[in-house]
Structure formats: C-alpha cells, structure tokens
Design a protein around this motif. Sequence first.
Motif, short mmCIF file in Angstrom:
data_model
loop_
_atom_site.label_atom_id
_atom_site.label_comp_id
_atom_site.label_asym_id
_atom_site.label_seq_id
_atom_site.Cartn_x
_atom_site.Cartn_y
_atom_site.Cartn_z
N LYS B 84 0.83 -1.21 0.00
CA LYS B 84 0.00 0.00 0.00
C LYS B 84 0.86 1.26 0.00
CE LYS B 84 -2.72 -1.52 3.36
NZ LYS B 84 -3.79 -1.50 4.39
N GLU B 85 1.98 1.16 0.67
CA GLU B 85 2.86 2.32 0.78
C GLU B 85 3.46 2.73 -0.56
OE1 GLU B 85 3.93 3.27 4.36
OE2 GLU B 85 6.08 2.93 4.09
N ASN B 86 3.76 1.75 -1.38
CA ASN B 86 4.39 2.07 -2.66
C ASN B 86 4.23 0.92 -3.65
OD1 ASN B 86 5.97 2.97 -4.74
ND2 ASN B 86 7.61 3.71 -3.41
N PRO B 87 3.06 0.86 -4.25
CA PRO B 87 2.74 -0.25 -5.16
C PRO B 87 3.76 -0.40 -6.28
CG PRO B 87 0.78 1.02 -4.69
CD PRO B 87 1.93 1.78 -4.10
N ALA B 88 4.22 0.68 -6.80
CA ALA B 88 5.15 0.60 -7.93
C ALA B 88 6.46 -0.02 -7.50
CB ALA B 88 5.39 2.00 -8.50
N ALA B 89 7.01 0.44 -6.37
CA ALA B 89 8.26 -0.10 -5.87
C ALA B 89 8.09 -1.57 -5.51
CB ALA B 89 8.73 0.68 -4.65
N PHE B 90 6.94 -1.88 -4.93
CA PHE B 90 6.67 -3.27 -4.57
C PHE B 90 6.69 -4.13 -5.83
CE2 PHE B 90 4.27 -6.99 -3.55
CZ PHE B 90 4.40 -7.19 -2.18
N ALA B 91 6.04 -3.64 -6.85
CA ALA B 91 5.96 -4.40 -8.09
C ALA B 91 7.34 -4.70 -8.63
CB ALA B 91 5.15 -3.61 -9.12
N GLN B 92 8.20 -3.72 -8.58
CA GLN B 92 9.55 -3.93 -9.10
C GLN B 92 10.37 -4.86 -8.22
OE1 GLN B 92 10.44 0.29 -11.34
NE2 GLN B 92 11.84 -0.52 -9.78
N ALA B 93 10.16 -4.73 -6.91
CA ALA B 93 10.99 -5.47 -5.96
C ALA B 93 10.55 -6.92 -5.81
CB ALA B 93 10.96 -4.78 -4.60
N SER B 94 9.31 -7.18 -6.18
CA SER B 94 8.72 -8.46 -5.80
C SER B 94 9.14 -9.64 -6.66
CB SER B 94 7.21 -8.34 -5.80
OG SER B 94 6.77 -8.14 -7.13
N ASP B 95 10.12 -9.46 -7.54
CA ASP B 95 10.50 -10.62 -8.34
C ASP B 95 11.63 -11.41 -7.68
OD1 ASP B 95 12.48 -8.86 -8.68
OD2 ASP B 95 12.45 -8.82 -10.87
N ILE B 96 11.84 -11.19 -6.41
CA ILE B 96 12.85 -11.98 -5.71
C ILE B 96 12.39 -13.43 -5.63
CG2 ILE B 96 13.73 -10.08 -4.34
CD1 ILE B 96 11.95 -10.85 -2.12
N LYS B 97 13.34 -14.34 -5.66
CA LYS B 97 12.99 -15.75 -5.62
C LYS B 97 14.07 -16.56 -4.92
CE LYS B 97 12.53 -15.63 -10.40
NZ LYS B 97 12.98 -14.29 -10.79
N GLY B 98 13.74 -17.79 -4.62
CA GLY B 98 14.70 -18.70 -4.00
C GLY B 98 15.41 -19.49 -5.06
N ARG B 99 15.90 -20.66 -4.70
CA ARG B 99 16.64 -21.46 -5.67
C ARG B 99 15.68 -21.97 -6.74
NH1 ARG B 99 20.84 -23.67 -2.32
NH2 ARG B 99 19.34 -25.17 -1.50
N LYS B 100 14.52 -22.46 -6.30
CA LYS B 100 13.53 -22.88 -7.30
C LYS B 100 12.17 -22.25 -7.09
CE LYS B 100 12.14 -27.06 -7.03
NZ LYS B 100 11.50 -28.34 -6.62
N ARG B 101 11.89 -21.87 -5.85
CA ARG B 101 10.57 -21.26 -5.63
C ARG B 101 10.55 -19.79 -6.01
NH1 ARG B 101 10.35 -22.67 0.59
NH2 ARG B 101 8.46 -23.90 0.70
#
Lengths: 164, 164
Positions: B84-101
């Motif tokens: 809610k604080e920053n949808p755009a930044a969240f969108a960009q940042a949220s592609d973090i992932k683990g080794r396979k997940r």
Amino acid sequence: MKTIEVDEELYRYIASNTRHIGESASDILRRLLKLDEQLASVRRQPAPPVATAQGIHKILEQGELARQEAAIDRFMLILSELYKENPAAFAQASDIKGRKRIYFSDSEESLLAAGNTTKPKAIADSPYWVITNTNTGRKRNIVAQLMAAMGYSHGLIEQVCQSI
Amino acid sequence: MKTIEVDEELYRYIASNTRHIGESASDILRRLLKLDEQLASVRRQPAPPVATAQGIHKILEQGELARQEAAIDRFMLILSELYKENPAAFAQASDIKGRKRIYFSDSEESLLAAGNTTKPKAIADSPYWVITNTNTGRKRNIVAQLMAAMGYSHGLIEQVCQSI
DNA sequence: GAACGGATCGGGGGGATATTTC
DNA sequence: ACGAAATATCCCCCCGATCCGT
C-alpha cells in the motif's frame, strides 16, 4: 442477497482488496465505496479505557455466576455483563474470529453464514449475538480474547475464565 | 463475466447510480470506483522514491503488529502495508525468488507451480500472492530482501524483521 | 433449523526441523 | 567433502462441528 455480473478485471480488482479470508464481496465493495463512512471512522480507534469492572466483580463475588448450572449460562452472563460495562470497548473487541467462524455479530444471519450449525444466541441486554457451538475450552478462550482486547487485567481474565 | 453477491442495500445503491438505461453493473461500479483511473496510475510507474514509510511506522508504533499472535500474521500484515505504501516499488521489488521457488506473484497458480506445498496466500489490499511454507527465519529474509529492493533504510528493515 | 449442552475427534494451519541442493 | 542456504516434510496444536449423552 442479489446477484450482479462484473467483468473479469473488475472481479480481480475486488478480490485484490480482500482484508481477510471469508470477507464477502459486499463487505469489500462497501469499504471501497465508503458506504458506511461514519461507522468506519469510529471503529479501529483508540485503546479502550479499562472499565471499572464493577459489574464483573459483582457477578463473581455475589455468586451470581456460580449459581448458573451450565457453562453456557455462565458464558452468556459474562458476555452480557462485559457489554453493559463498556459497550464501546465491547464493540471494538468483538471482531475476534476463528479460522472460519465469526464469533460475534449484530446479526444472527452473519454468524450462521460463516459456519455450520454455529447455534448463535443473543447476548442479553445488548445488540450482539455469539456463536455457541463450542466446547468449554473454547468458550474460555473467546472470553479471554474478548476481555484482553477490552483492556482487562490478566489476573481478572484468569479469574473469570476459571469460573466458566 | 463473473457473478458476485451483494446485499440489498448495496444493490439499491448501485442501481441508484445508473447514468443511462441499459448501463451494466460493471460499468457503474467501474465509474464509482474510478477503476480505470486507478489502474492507469499504477501502470504509470511513478518512480519509486523511498516512501515516507508512514504506514510501516504506524503498524510498528501503535502496536498493530505486536497484536498479531502468529509470525505469519505479522508477515502478511507487513507485506500488505509495504504494498500500500508504494505499489510501484513493490511491483519492481517483488521478483525476488529462492533457488527454485518464486516468492511473489499475481497468481496463486504460478507459486504452486514453482514448488511443492508452497501454501500461497493472498496479500490483503493488493493483487499479490506470497509463498508461506517457510520457517520464520526465511520470512524475515524475504521481508528484508523486499524492503531493501524497495529502498528502505537498513535500520528500519532491521527493526521490522526483529518484530516478525 | 429447532432440544440442548458440549466432549470428542477429524481436519488444517503454522512453522521447526530434517533433508536436499549448491 | 563440508558448510551454508533453500526446500518441504511432518508434527503439534488449534479450530470446527458432528454427534452423543442428558
């Protein structure tokens, strides 16, 4: 309940604004449309001032609680007393819920809608209803959660739950 | 087209906002919710200047975070607030992932597809889903990575993770 | 949905820990 | 082969609501 049609995108938009599981489309839309503006602004607000707990002490001490035969009678008596003691705090605290069931509501229907055979009962001298199809442990649990949210001391909560 | 249920009052409210005969419920709701404007503004990606972090500070300070019983509830609350604080930044940042997940996605399916029993959950007030089958350490980890990518200070990140 | 209280047991969620992967 | 990091199995506990006893 009425049924309306919405397009895919709108549907996803509504779904994405879910606050908690089980929240209905009606509830979400009401929030988004600010239909109940004045109510919404009153909720969620400041910490409830600890009540005097006079009524609670009274039923504890002069044996009115102990006089009740069944756990459910003690349960209902406590809830009624808690409401009378501080309606505002009760109102704020009463949105506690289980995994799928809602425990309190101002309508029988919404309690019935959130589970099977929840056996709602009206709380005396109050506009509220509670779920009733629970074992005694859970009844204690519900009272403990409610009282904690209303700001009662740990000691008194323990004492009350003990006596259910 | 999807169908949703709305209560009587809400139904009447929607109907009363018809602009012209034959206007569909979808159209009316889209207008009332200003949906098209909102979607457009999200797509516009207004550069992620570090948010004021007001919402985050709010849940830290007024105890809303501490009030949550389980780690997962704190986790979900934080994510909702970050979005809610920053949808755009969240969108960009949220592609973090683990080794396979994959950790975040806008669909439950893709999270399920990228691992076994990932137990995805929808993030409140957002179009996103997160993976949930992790220990608390990893939950902290995920939040830390996300906040870092969104541009929050190391100090605040530490503080938030501490409280999970 | 109508008797009712509530213990018992099935089901599911949280997340630590064992296991796997790099 | 060893350690660190990531995965996901699995156990415990909580919640629901069926169903038994009164």
